[in-house]
Design a protein around this motif. Structure first.
Motif: not given
Length: 268
Positions: A28-50
């Motif tokens: 699915s090349p139309e899906v742009v990966i705008c970030g990765e996270a290795r735990n819930a806290d980092a994931g929360t920050e990533l979601i709020r930012r991106e």
């Protein structure tokens, strides 16, 4: 060309994140990966930012789980596809809650299907779906294979073209096969038709007091009014429908029916 989707991957395993990211670029090349996270806290920050449209979320992570991450949002206004290594309860639990999931190692075709399903639906996960999923994945609340759980206070999510229906198990009279579809006959309101095989619901409802008396019918034992003896016999349901019992399933059905009456306190 499909509109681009912004997605993030949250998983504690580096190899798992890399493998999923590579697969997404291929299928699915139309899906742009705008970030990765290795735990819930980092994931929360990533979601709020991106502010992604879609997240691929591992359930089991050190510290906080994927459920903990989602509970930190007042409103889950993004799509969620869970990635998990669960095996024993996973398929039943996710089907029960009608939430999309990918079992590790992730199959490319299943990944593509999950993304396409999100595009068709374009919606967030309902909190009730998450609650049902957590209940079903909790080993402490999951009976051993020889046990059955009461239908009381349990809801099931039924996905239709109109949306997700949440139905109390006690309200289901029977499930009827309509080819590639399953029709749920309810105590109140119109029947609900789901685009899934009856066989899938036989597996999903296996731990409750439901029984597949025939290749075309799964019945709720709570709604049996009368059993008429015969080669296989017939059951009369609470809505006055008559359903045949397969001869080869008769003995197992009568044993389960006896167990139900003993455990429900209805044995006279």
């Amino acid at each position: 060309m499909s509109q681009a989707l912004r997605a993030v991957i949250i998983d504690d395993e580096t190899n798992a994140r890399e493998a999923l990211s590579n697969l997404i670029r291929i299928v699915s090349p139309e899906v742009v990966i705008c970030g990765e996270a290795r735990n819930a806290d980092a994931g929360t920050e990533l979601i709020r930012r991106e502010r992604p449209n879609l997240i691929f979320l591992d359930i089991q992570m050190p510290g906080k789980s994927g459920f903990d991450l989602l509970s930190g949002f007042e409103k889950v206004d993004f799509g969620v596809i869970f990635t998990t290594a669960y095996q024993e309860y996973a398929i039943r639990a996710f089907r029960f809650s009608a939430i999309d999931y990918l079992l590790k190692p992730i199959d490319p075709d299943e990944l593509q299907t999950a993304i396409e399903k999100y595009r068709e639906r374009v919606g967030s996960v309902n909190p009730e779906q998450l609650r049902i999923l957590q209940e079903q994945l909790d080993p402490a609340r999951t009976p051993r294979l020889v046990e059955r759980k009461r239908n009381d206070n349990q809801r099931i999510a039924l996905p239709t073209a109109e949306g997700i229906h949440f139905v109390q198990m006690t309200e289901i009279i029977q499930c009827e096969s309509l080819g590639s579809y399953t029709k749920f006959h309810l105590v109140k309101g119109p029947a609900i038709v789901v685009s899934r095989l009856l066989k899938e619901y036989e597996e999903i409802l296996d731990h409750y007091y439901f029984f597949c008396v025939h290749q075309s019918n799964i019945i709720n034992l709570e709604h049996i009014k009368r059993y008429v003896k015969g080669d296989g016999g017939q059951v009369w349901m609470s809505d006055n429908t008559e359903i045949e019992v397969s001869r080869r399933r008769k003995d197992e059905f009568l044993a389960l029916l006896s167990d139900f009456y003993v455990n429900s306190g209805k044995l006279k």
